[in-house]
Design an enzyme around this catalytic site. Structure first.
Site, PDB file in Angstrom:
ATOM      1  N   HIS A  33       0.822  -1.205   0.000  1.00  0.00           N
ATOM      2  CA  HIS A  33       0.000   0.000   0.000  1.00  0.00           C
ATOM      3  C   HIS A  33       0.859   1.259   0.000  1.00  0.00           C
ATOM      4  O   HIS A  33       0.496   2.263   0.631  1.00  0.00           O
ATOM      5  CB  HIS A  33      -0.959   0.022   1.202  1.00  0.00           C
ATOM      6  N   ASP A  35       2.803   1.765  -3.182  1.00  0.00           N
ATOM      7  CA  ASP A  35       3.121   2.035  -4.598  1.00  0.00           C
ATOM      8  C   ASP A  35       2.322   3.229  -5.106  1.00  0.00           C
ATOM      9  O   ASP A  35       2.841   4.062  -5.848  1.00  0.00           O
ATOM     10  CB  ASP A  35       2.926   0.786  -5.483  1.00  0.00           C
ATOM     11  N   GLY A 125      -4.920 -11.729  -3.978  1.00  0.00           N
ATOM     12  CA  GLY A 125      -3.818 -10.807  -3.700  1.00  0.00           C
ATOM     13  C   GLY A 125      -2.540 -11.204  -4.424  1.00  0.00           C
ATOM     14  O   GLY A 125      -1.450 -10.759  -4.077  1.00  0.00           O
ATOM     15  N   SER A 127      -2.357 -10.935  -7.789  1.00  0.00           N
ATOM     16  CA  SER A 127      -2.308 -10.103  -8.980  1.00  0.00           C
ATOM     17  C   SER A 127      -2.721 -10.795 -10.276  1.00  0.00           C
ATOM     18  O   SER A 127      -2.130 -10.562 -11.327  1.00  0.00           O
ATOM     19  CB  SER A 127      -0.884  -9.567  -9.111  1.00  0.00           C
ATOM     20  N   SER A 128      -3.760 -11.599 -10.197  1.00  0.00           N
ATOM     21  CA  SER A 128      -4.269 -12.206 -11.427  1.00  0.00           C
ATOM     22  C   SER A 128      -4.793 -11.119 -12.368  1.00  0.00           C
ATOM     23  O   SER A 128      -4.683 -11.235 -13.589  1.00  0.00           O
ATOM     24  CB  SER A 128      -5.378 -13.202 -11.113  1.00  0.00           C
ATOM     25  N   ASP A 172       2.098  -4.128  -9.519  1.00  0.00           N
ATOM     26  CA  ASP A 172       1.804  -5.459 -10.060  1.00  0.00           C
ATOM     27  C   ASP A 172       2.216  -5.572 -11.521  1.00  0.00           C
ATOM     28  O   ASP A 172       2.790  -6.581 -11.944  1.00  0.00           O
ATOM     29  CB  ASP A 172       0.304  -5.746  -9.929  1.00  0.00           C
ATOM     30  N   LYS A 216     -11.651  -7.341  -5.904  1.00  0.00           N
ATOM     31  CA  LYS A 216     -11.387  -5.907  -6.039  1.00  0.00           C
ATOM     32  C   LYS A 216     -12.497  -5.203  -6.805  1.00  0.00           C
ATOM     33  O   LYS A 216     -12.541  -3.975  -6.842  1.00  0.00           O
ATOM     34  CB  LYS A 216     -10.049  -5.681  -6.717  1.00  0.00           C
TER      35      LYS A 216
END
Ligand code: NG1
Length: 394
Positions: A33, A35, A125, A127-128, A172, A216
């Site tokens: 948290h 970036d 979490g 990052s697909s 990501d 998300k």
């Protein structure tokens, strides 16, 4: 390309695929948290990836078929500079994001027929979503003859993903594009760049997914965007303080130029409780990433693990993105002998990552697998190895 993929493509589109794009997911080792505050982070690309077999079309149509057709049905849209989003949560929005960005910024007009497959667990979490954006960007760039530099793609993919309504940072996409086998990736911003940092062979990272998915496109989106806004407000609040006159304007310059204790002292007297905690997380995490890179470079696993634990505590107490399941899994990893453990990714559910010596990884894995809050499928717990970044092939 595997023959099963080739066959599935032929069944879907009646002709063979020509090219393949691969984009890995990532596990973030430290720097969570921050970036979107422009501060450096340290993820690594993992072997799990999104894979797209594709062929360029003579028109602007983008036709997508997913190998997991039961969960993700076929989708079609026209590539243009203003692509209507599918309903919130629809998987094609990540392809639409890539397509719109390439149309706007590089004049892409040529669509593709594409078969999408992959083994990055969704909503974990890992990052697909960005892996899908990156893989689509590579495929569409190739189909349109866009010769793209890595850093340009990192930047484009990060901005492209805002299409889905999450004000995410660029970690990501940079990890997926900048990964190198055996290396963590130090991602810095403005401008984005990815520097590989070798991981000692005797270190092993173990990932465990909790049974709590983090969508998300659902409630996590509001919680995530709220954190982005709070960080912005916290920075503005501190900068407005008379004692901060002459201080630089960005998080990155603050962390580079001002002592940690001075930053924390001023924020605690300037900001209200919530913003002061958010500010403390961003600043301390920014410094922890710097320390973690030094620990990695000198192969100090104990120090790296300690920093992971501190990062997790800060995410729980100051940033408030943990949950009981992630607490239970990090505690179980430490109790089984991990050198450090933390939630990875946005939090609110999803996965944890633990550091262990390679010869002790089996014990940590067993403890995590047996835990009642771990996800129940066969690959809920796995050893994560640092993999190469996204690529095109045939
Ligand atoms: P997840 O949700 O783990 O893919 C998100 C953001 C990152 C970063 C982390 C928290 C997206 C695409 N990515 O990652 O940019 O901010 O949360 O460190 O939303």
């Amino acid at each position: 390309m595997e023959s099963a993929t080739r066959d599935a493509f032929e069944r879907a589109f009646g002709r063979p695929p020509v090219r393949a794009a691969r984009a890995p997911g990532r596990v973030n080792l430290i720097g969570e948290h921050i970036d979107y505050c422009g501060l450096a982070v340290l993820p690594m690309a993992i072997e799990r990836a999104v894979r797209i077999a594709f062929v360029a079309r003579p028109d602007a149509r983008v036709r997508l078929v997913n190998a997991d057709g039961a969960r993700f049905g076929p989708r079609e849209f026209d590539l243009s500079t203003a692509i209507d989003p599918a309903p919130r949560g629809d998987w094609s929005n990540y392809a639409r994001a890539a397509a719109q960005a390439l149309a706007r910024e590089h004049g892409a007009r040529c669509g593709i027929d594409a078969l999408v497959a992959g083994d990055v667990p969704p909503a974990a979490g890992l990052s697909s979503s960005s892996a899908l954006v990156v893989a689509c960007t590579l495929a569409l760039s190739e189909a349109n003859g866009i010769d793209a530099r890595r850093e340009m793609l990192m930047d484009l993919c990060a901005r492209a993903e805002h299409y889905v309504g999450v004000e995410s940072g660029g970690m990501d996409q940079a990890a997926s594009l900048g990964g190198q086998a055996g290396c963590a990736v130090l991602v810095e911003f403005d401008p984005v760049r990815a520097t590989p940092v070798p991981i000692p062979a005797e270190w092993q990272f173990v990932v465990a997914r909790s049974a709590v998915g983090v969508e998300k496109s659902g409630r996590a989106r509001e919680a995530y965007n709220a954190r982005v806004a709070e960080c912005r407000a916290a920075l503005a609040g501190v900068r407005a303080a008379p004692a901060a006159r002459g201080w630089p304007s960005t998080w990155r310059a603050l962390v580079a130029d001002i002592e940690e204790q001075r930053l924390l002292a001023l924020s605690s007297t300037t900001l209200d409780g919530l913003l002061s905690r958010r500010f403390r997380h961003v600043v301390t995490e920014g410094f922890r990433v710097q320390r973690a890179v030094r620990a990695l470079e000198r192969a100090d696993a104990a120090e790296f693990g300690r920093l992971m634990d501190l990062s997790h505590a800060s995410l729980r107490d100051d940033f408030e993105v943990s949950c009981p399941e992630l607490e239970a899994l990090t505690a179980a990893a430490r109790a089984a002998g991990a050198l450090g453990a933390r939630l990875t990714g946005a939090g609110f559910g999803g996965a944890i990552v633990a550091l262990t010596r390679a010869d002790e990884a089996g014990r940590i894995e067993s403890a995590l697998r047996a835990h009642p809050v771990a996800a129940r499928d066969h690959d809920a717990v796995f050893r994560a190895s640092a993999a190469a970044g996204a690529s095109l092939g045939s």
